[in-house]
Scaffold this motif. Structure first.
Motif, PDB file in Angstrom:
ATOM      1  N   PRO A   1       2.095  60.530  66.375  1.00 10.91           N
ATOM      2  CA  PRO A   1       3.605  61.150  66.501  1.00 10.91           C
ATOM      3  C   PRO A   1       4.377  60.140  65.729  1.00 10.91           C
ATOM      4  N   ALA A   2       5.644  60.656  65.413  1.00  8.26           N
ATOM      5  CA  ALA A   2       6.673  59.472  64.888  1.00  8.26           C
ATOM      6  C   ALA A   2       6.748  58.372  65.699  1.00  8.26           C
ATOM      7  N   PRO A   3       6.654  57.273  65.162  1.00  7.88           N
ATOM      8  CA  PRO A   3       6.960  56.023  66.009  1.00  7.88           C
ATOM      9  C   PRO A   3       7.648  55.802  67.107  1.00  7.88           C
ATOM     10  N   GLY A   4       8.988  56.222  66.868  1.00  8.25           N
ATOM     11  CA  GLY A   4       9.999  55.913  67.967  1.00  8.25           C
ATOM     12  C   GLY A   4       9.486  57.039  69.179  1.00  8.25           C
TER      13      GLY A   4
ATOM     14  N   ALA B   1       6.352  58.076  69.670  1.00  2.00           N
ATOM     15  CA  ALA B   1       5.036  57.262  70.356  1.00  2.00           C
ATOM     16  C   ALA B   1       5.471  56.105  71.181  1.00  2.00           C
ATOM     17  N   ALA B   2       6.348  55.504  70.959  1.00  2.00           N
ATOM     18  CA  ALA B   2       6.771  54.187  71.642  1.00  2.00           C
ATOM     19  C   ALA B   2       7.518  54.882  73.101  1.00  2.00           C
ATOM     20  N   GLU B   3       8.233  55.687  72.921  1.00  2.00           N
ATOM     21  CA  GLU B   3       8.922  56.344  74.191  1.00  2.00           C
ATOM     22  C   GLU B   3       7.721  56.851  75.186  1.00  2.00           C
ATOM     23  N   LEU B   4       6.644  57.638  74.598  1.00  2.00           N
ATOM     24  CA  LEU B   4       5.769  57.971  75.251  1.00  2.00           C
ATOM     25  C   LEU B   4       5.009  57.072  76.152  1.00  2.00           C
ATOM     26  N   GLU B   5       4.626  56.058  75.328  1.00  5.00           N
ATOM     27  CA  GLU B   5       3.859  54.993  75.902  1.00  5.00           C
ATOM     28  C   GLU B   5       4.651  54.231  77.126  1.00  5.00           C
ATOM     29  N   GLU B   6       5.739  54.218  76.935  1.00 11.93           N
ATOM     30  CA  GLU B   6       6.611  53.593  77.958  1.00 11.93           C
ATOM     31  C   GLU B   6       6.726  54.510  79.281  1.00 11.93           C
ATOM     32  N   TYR B   7       6.668  55.623  79.007  1.00 11.20           N
ATOM     33  CA  TYR B   7       6.639  56.770  80.092  1.00 11.20           C
ATOM     34  C   TYR B   7       5.345  56.807  80.759  1.00 11.20           C
ATOM     35  N   VAL B   8       4.180  56.941  79.899  1.00 11.68           N
ATOM     36  CA  VAL B   8       3.025  57.180  80.826  1.00 11.68           C
ATOM     37  C   VAL B   8       2.489  55.771  81.418  1.00 11.68           C
TER      38      VAL B   8
ATOM     39  N   ARG C   1       0.073  62.276  78.026  1.00 11.04           N
ATOM     40  CA  ARG C   1       0.201  61.757  76.582  1.00 11.04           C
ATOM     41  C   ARG C   1      -0.506  62.860  75.778  1.00 11.04           C
ATOM     42  N   GLY C   2      -1.420  63.476  76.077  1.00 11.36           N
ATOM     43  CA  GLY C   2      -1.911  64.856  75.395  1.00 11.36           C
ATOM     44  C   GLY C   2      -0.895  65.710  75.182  1.00 11.36           C
ATOM     45  N   ALA C   3      -0.097  66.022  76.170  1.00 12.51           N
ATOM     46  CA  ALA C   3       0.805  67.094  76.140  1.00 12.51           C
ATOM     47  C   ALA C   3       1.529  66.904  74.970  1.00 12.51           C
ATOM     48  N   VAL C   4       2.173  65.727  74.861  1.00 11.66           N
ATOM     49  CA  VAL C   4       3.241  65.415  73.848  1.00 11.66           C
ATOM     50  C   VAL C   4       2.634  65.158  72.507  1.00 11.66           C
TER      51      VAL C   4
ATOM     52  N   LEU D   1       8.228  65.820  76.401  1.00 11.32           N
ATOM     53  CA  LEU D   1       8.376  64.435  77.149  1.00 11.32           C
ATOM     54  C   LEU D   1       9.537  64.693  78.097  1.00 11.32           C
ATOM     55  N   GLU D   2      10.912  65.343  77.802  1.00  8.91           N
ATOM     56  CA  GLU D   2      11.894  65.378  78.691  1.00  8.91           C
ATOM     57  C   GLU D   2      11.573  66.112  79.884  1.00  8.91           C
ATOM     58  N   ARG D   3      10.681  67.225  79.543  1.00  9.15           N
ATOM     59  CA  ARG D   3       9.982  68.080  80.841  1.00  9.15           C
ATOM     60  C   ARG D   3       9.154  67.139  81.881  1.00  9.15           C
ATOM     61  N   LEU D   4       8.382  66.323  81.252  1.00 14.80           N
ATOM     62  CA  LEU D   4       7.724  65.387  81.966  1.00 14.80           C
ATOM     63  C   LEU D   4       8.690  64.566  82.894  1.00 14.80           C
ATOM     64  N   ARG D   5       9.697  64.066  82.387  1.00 12.20           N
ATOM     65  CA  ARG D   5      10.523  63.144  83.154  1.00 12.20           C
ATOM     66  C   ARG D   5      11.178  63.771  84.364  1.00 12.20           C
ATOM     67  N   THR D   6      11.326  65.200  83.955  1.00 13.24           N
ATOM     68  CA  THR D   6      12.010  65.714  85.138  1.00 13.24           C
ATOM     69  C   THR D   6      10.986  66.022  86.302  1.00 13.24           C
ATOM     70  N   VAL D   7       9.998  65.799  86.376  1.00 16.14           N
ATOM     71  CA  VAL D   7       8.875  65.903  87.432  1.00 16.14           C
ATOM     72  C   VAL D   7       9.048  64.863  88.520  1.00 16.14           C
ATOM     73  N   ASP D   8       8.964  65.287  89.588  1.00 17.41           N
ATOM     74  CA  ASP D   8       8.954  64.610  90.964  1.00 17.41           C
ATOM     75  C   ASP D   8       7.440  64.350  91.132  1.00 17.41           C
TER      76      ASP D   8
END
Length: 265
Positions: free
Chosen positions: A71-74, A76-83, A96-99, A10-17
């Motif tokens: 995934p763990a609820p926390g 999963a929530a961060e992932l959905e907020e990001y995507v 979503r699939g990668a995480v 997830l952190e790697r995805l957040r760094t993508v421009d």
């Protein structure tokens, strides 16, 4: 290792421009094309394994490999907020699939087979952002055909994913490129003495011949000049044309050798 754990992914995805770094995407166009093709191949293997052919190529493998997994609820929530902030539906699905895949595999004792479907796609994202889907898959610097699932199942695997290898493939890679391996007694196509490339640049096809040298970079060479290169990929002596995937495998093998052991220049 942390980059393969779910939060690390997830952190790697957040760094993508995703939208802005066109120069970076263009400078990595060769490696990005190879990485996308390898993702398409791996996704085809997983789609075939789980009867998800109609969902190929941009899908969440975990939905089919482990129905009901979350995934763990926390996380999963961060992932959905990001995507939710990503534009294209297919990009949202694969991020979503990668995480979720990393979460499913966390703590697994054995590696997955087929190979991790998202590893090449994550690298491609990091080397210049996302893609768009039109008549071709547009990687913002190069376009590749969609192909079909069957064609990608039969594709040559691209397993040389080290950043240093990808950088070497991208280095000075302007033009149309052919790769050649030096072969001979004790040196087979699979383990050549060295590799070379010929670049044809511009409308006039200006020729640049280069060898991957003991300095671990492409440098000008006259080695190709004396030999006639045939359409078959063979030369008069000692050379055979190879694929870009084979060239990458050689580069990765010498990049990983101890200091002092270098390919002949």
């Amino acid at each position: 290792m942390s980059g393969r754990l779910p939060r690390g992914v997830l952190e790697r995805l957040r760094t993508v421009d995703w939208y802005g770094d066109w120069d970076k995407a263009n400078s990595h166009r060769r490696s990005r094309a190879l990485l996308m093709r390898e993702y398409l191949r791996r996704a085809a293997l997983w789609a075939r394994a789980y009867g998800a052919e109609t969902e190929w190529p941009f899908f969440d493998v975990t939905e089919y490999a482990a129905p009901g997994f979350e995934p763990a609820p926390g996380l999963a929530a961060e992932l959905e907020e990001y995507v939710s902030k990503l534009g294209a539906p297919s990009t949202r699905r694969v991020c979503r699939g990668a995480v979720r895949w990393a979460a499913l595999r966390e703590g697994a004792a054995e590696p997955s087979a087929p190979a991790d479907p998202y590893a090449p796609l994550l690298l491609m994202f990091e080397r210049g952002g996302g893609y768009s889907i039109e008549e071709f898959i547009d990687l913002y610097g190069v376009m590749i055909p969609h192909g079909n699932l069957e064609s990608h199942l039969d594709a040559e695997p691209f397993l040389s994913l080290a950043p240093s290898t990808l950088d070497a493939l991208d280095s000075g890679s302007e033009g149309r490129i052919s790769y050649y391996a030096k072969i001979g007694e004790g040196y087979l196509r699979s383990s050549p003495k060295g590799i070379l490339r010929r670049r044809l640049v511009g409308r006039e096809s200006e020729t640049y011949d280069e060898a991957f040298t003991r300095n671990l970079r492409w440098e000008p060479t006259e080695y190709l000049r004396p030999y006639k290169l045939y359409a078959s990929g063979h030369s008069d002596i000692g050379l055979v044309q190879i694929t870009e995937v084979e060239a990458a495998a050689f580069i990765e093998s010498v990049m990983g050798k101890p200091a002092g052991i270098r390919p002949p220049g």
